[in-house]
Design an enzyme around this catalytic site. Structure first.
Site, PDB file in Angstrom:
ATOM      1  N   SER A   1      -1.143 -19.409  35.779  1.00 33.23           N
ATOM      2  CA  SER A   1      -1.706 -20.689  36.192  1.00 33.23           C
ATOM      3  C   SER A   1      -3.157 -20.593  36.665  1.00 33.23           C
ATOM      4  O   SER A   1      -3.993 -21.428  36.285  1.00 33.23           O
ATOM      5  CB  SER A   1      -0.833 -21.303  37.287  1.00 33.23           C
ATOM      6  OG  SER A   1      -0.703 -20.423  38.396  1.00 33.23           O
TER       7      SER A   1
ATOM      8  N   LYS B   1       5.864  -7.561  36.671  1.00 31.48           N
ATOM      9  CA  LYS B   1       5.368  -8.768  37.337  1.00 31.48           C
ATOM     10  C   LYS B   1       4.731  -8.354  38.660  1.00 31.48           C
ATOM     11  O   LYS B   1       5.409  -7.858  39.562  1.00 31.48           O
ATOM     12  CB  LYS B   1       6.507  -9.758  37.573  1.00 31.48           C
ATOM     13  CG  LYS B   1       6.062 -11.063  38.211  1.00 31.48           C
ATOM     14  CD  LYS B   1       7.243 -12.014  38.369  1.00 31.48           C
ATOM     15  CE  LYS B   1       6.828 -13.332  39.008  1.00 31.48           C
ATOM     16  NZ  LYS B   1       7.987 -14.243  39.175  1.00 31.48           N
TER      17      LYS B   1
ATOM     18  N   LYS C   1       2.935  -9.847  33.533  1.00 33.15           N
ATOM     19  CA  LYS C   1       2.474 -11.046  34.227  1.00 33.15           C
ATOM     20  C   LYS C   1       1.783 -10.615  35.529  1.00 33.15           C
ATOM     21  O   LYS C   1       2.372  -9.859  36.297  1.00 33.15           O
ATOM     22  CB  LYS C   1       3.664 -11.961  34.537  1.00 33.15           C
ATOM     23  CG  LYS C   1       3.285 -13.231  35.277  1.00 33.15           C
ATOM     24  CD  LYS C   1       4.517 -14.068  35.631  1.00 33.15           C
ATOM     25  CE  LYS C   1       4.093 -15.354  36.351  1.00 33.15           C
ATOM     26  NZ  LYS C   1       5.253 -16.165  36.753  1.00 33.15           N
TER      27      LYS C   1
ATOM     28  N   ARG D   1       6.030 -11.848  48.645  1.00 30.45           N
ATOM     29  CA  ARG D   1       6.972 -11.253  47.683  1.00 30.45           C
ATOM     30  C   ARG D   1       6.624  -9.805  47.345  1.00 30.45           C
ATOM     31  O   ARG D   1       7.020  -9.283  46.305  1.00 30.45           O
ATOM     32  CB  ARG D   1       7.002 -12.118  46.418  1.00 30.45           C
ATOM     33  CG  ARG D   1       7.572 -13.504  46.691  1.00 30.45           C
ATOM     34  CD  ARG D   1       7.466 -14.432  45.507  1.00 30.45           C
ATOM     35  NE  ARG D   1       8.067 -15.720  45.833  1.00 30.45           N
ATOM     36  CZ  ARG D   1       7.747 -16.876  45.271  1.00 30.45           C
ATOM     37  NH1 ARG D   1       6.805 -16.911  44.338  1.00 30.45           N
ATOM     38  NH2 ARG D   1       8.335 -17.996  45.622  1.00 30.45           N
TER      39      ARG D   1
ATOM     40  N   ARG E   1       2.757 -22.256  41.989  1.00 30.48           N
ATOM     41  CA  ARG E   1       3.637 -22.528  43.121  1.00 30.48           C
ATOM     42  C   ARG E   1       3.582 -23.988  43.539  1.00 30.48           C
ATOM     43  O   ARG E   1       4.554 -24.540  44.047  1.00 30.48           O
ATOM     44  CB  ARG E   1       3.295 -21.583  44.272  1.00 30.48           C
ATOM     45  CG  ARG E   1       3.710 -20.147  43.932  1.00 30.48           C
ATOM     46  CD  ARG E   1       3.299 -19.119  44.942  1.00 30.48           C
ATOM     47  NE  ARG E   1       3.738 -17.797  44.503  1.00 30.48           N
ATOM     48  CZ  ARG E   1       3.410 -16.653  45.096  1.00 30.48           C
ATOM     49  NH1 ARG E   1       2.644 -16.674  46.169  1.00 30.48           N
ATOM     50  NH2 ARG E   1       3.843 -15.499  44.611  1.00 30.48           N
TER      51      ARG E   1
ATOM     52  N   CYS F   1      12.976 -15.248  45.834  1.00 30.19           N
ATOM     53  CA  CYS F   1      13.618 -15.114  44.530  1.00 30.19           C
ATOM     54  C   CYS F   1      15.026 -14.544  44.618  1.00 30.19           C
ATOM     55  O   CYS F   1      15.574 -14.095  43.602  1.00 30.19           O
ATOM     56  CB  CYS F   1      12.756 -14.236  43.625  1.00 30.19           C
ATOM     57  SG  CYS F   1      11.076 -14.866  43.412  1.00 30.19           S
TER      58      CYS F   1
ATOM     59  N   GLU G   1       9.107   0.433  35.536  1.00 31.82           N
ATOM     60  CA  GLU G   1       9.773  -0.869  35.462  1.00 31.82           C
ATOM     61  C   GLU G   1      10.153  -1.208  34.022  1.00 31.82           C
ATOM     62  O   GLU G   1      11.271  -1.655  33.739  1.00 31.82           O
ATOM     63  CB  GLU G   1       8.857  -1.964  36.034  1.00 31.82           C
ATOM     64  CG  GLU G   1       8.716  -1.943  37.538  1.00 31.82           C
ATOM     65  CD  GLU G   1       9.924  -2.526  38.249  1.00 31.82           C
ATOM     66  OE1 GLU G   1      10.900  -2.920  37.573  1.00 31.82           O
ATOM     67  OE2 GLU G   1       9.902  -2.581  39.495  1.00 31.82           O
TER      68      GLU G   1
END
Length: 329
Positions: free
Chosen positions: A278, A199, A252, A221, A209, A130, A237
């Site tokens: 997803s 996240k 998320k 990640r 993905r 990212c 955050e």
């Protein structure tokens, strides 16, 4: 005072009475529908791990958009799937990139739709991370501040294309500040930021993905997405994003993190978004295809639970089905 004077079942005696005292309601305009736009012509390709979700080309996406609008869904989240990938994700901030062209066409066809643009580099980079990657003696490192500059360019390009909302999902430190400053300097002071504030580095992203062609080519990640075991960190955050000027906060994934949704709802007064991701979608679809569950009942109960936990909006691949079922109620 207790039973038999108090009988809680009195308020459950009929469907009408239950509806009268219902505390949480679910509506089609609670949903943001993700849409994946790819290069090419005549493309309507079902994503194998996400039954009912498709890759669309610019010339076919109107089929999806028209159905969303007919069902009363008022917002889409655009994910571009480019042909060209490179180390710096240059297609992400190309004014003629697939995402930018899709945004322009959506706004021309359906100006009333609220278009949110996912802001990240992962599907545009050849390494699938990212941000900008540097190789050191200790291995690969995602360069935070260099990545911010490219994410800011991407945000401005998306806003120029007509995006109503910029939705940065990259989890770099300071991304809201960088994007807010860039948007303001470019004259987009009224373009809101829907921050992927919390996240997690989650196993629930696998089918996405495949859909976005964004799997990392090495490593993972975990150095920038959050540890699923942490909750206090989520507050840090979110607080950072509030102070940097975010207009929405997001959690998320949603299903395994309803406690985090509630924590944010209790502490902040910004609109709160849940991303029903997803694998959450695919698990339900797979079980429904086997005849093991009542898909309609499961989906509506799950989405209602996300609203009850504090979500004002839900990004969900179930958007069309759920909106259709709500019309039937």
């Amino acid at each position: 005072m207790a039973y038999p004077v108090i009988r809680n079942r009195r308020l459950r005696n009929s469907a009408a009475l239950r509806g009268l005292v219902r505390e949480t309601t679910l509506e089609a305009n609670d949903f943001i529908a993700p849409i994946f736009i790819t290069e090419g012509e005549g493309v309507q390709e079902e994503i194998s791990s996400m039954p009912g979700v498709y890759h669309w080309s610019l010339d076919t996406m109107e089929r999806e958009l028209s159905e969303l609008v007919r069902l009363g869904i008022q917002s889409v989240m655009v994910f571009g799937v480019p042909d060209h990938k490179d180390a710096l994700g240059t297609s992400a901030y190309d004014d003629n990139g697939i995402t930018q062209r899709a945004i322009r066409k959506i706004k021309a066809q359906y100006p009333e739709l609220v278009v949110a643009a996912d802001n990240c580099l992962c599907q545009y980079t050849d390494h699938g991370h990212c941000g900008v990657v540097h190789t050191t003696e200790c291995g690969a490192e995602i360069a935070n501040d260099e990545s911010l500059a490219l994410l800011a360019l991407t945000a401005v390009s998306q806003a120029k294309a007509g995006a109503d909302i910029i939705a940065p999902s990259n989890m770099m430190d300071g991304f809201v500040t960088a994007i807010r400053q860039a948007l303001d300097e470019a004259g987009f002071v009224n373009t809101p930021i829907m921050s992927y504030s919390v996240k997690y580095s989650s196993a629930y992203y696998g089918p996405f993905r495949e859909a976005a062609h964004s799997a990392p080519q090495f490593g993972d990640r975990k150095t920038y997405q959050m540890d699923p075991a942490n909750s206090r960190e989520a507050l840090r955050e979110a607080q950072s994003d509030v102070e940097e000027g975010a207009d929405f906060l997001m959690v998320k994934p949603a299903l395994a993190y309803l406690d985090i949704l509630r924590m944010l709802k209790d502490r902040y007064n910004l609109p709160l978004v849940a991303y029903n991701v997803s694998a959450e979608y695919s698990m339900v679809k797979a079980a429904a295809m086997q005849g093991w569950i009542d898909e309609k009942a499961i989906v509506l109960e799950t989405l209602t639970g996300m609203k009850r936990a504090g979500a004002d909006l839900i990004i969900t691949y179930h958007a069309k089905d759920a909106a259709r079922w709500l019309k039937e109620l």
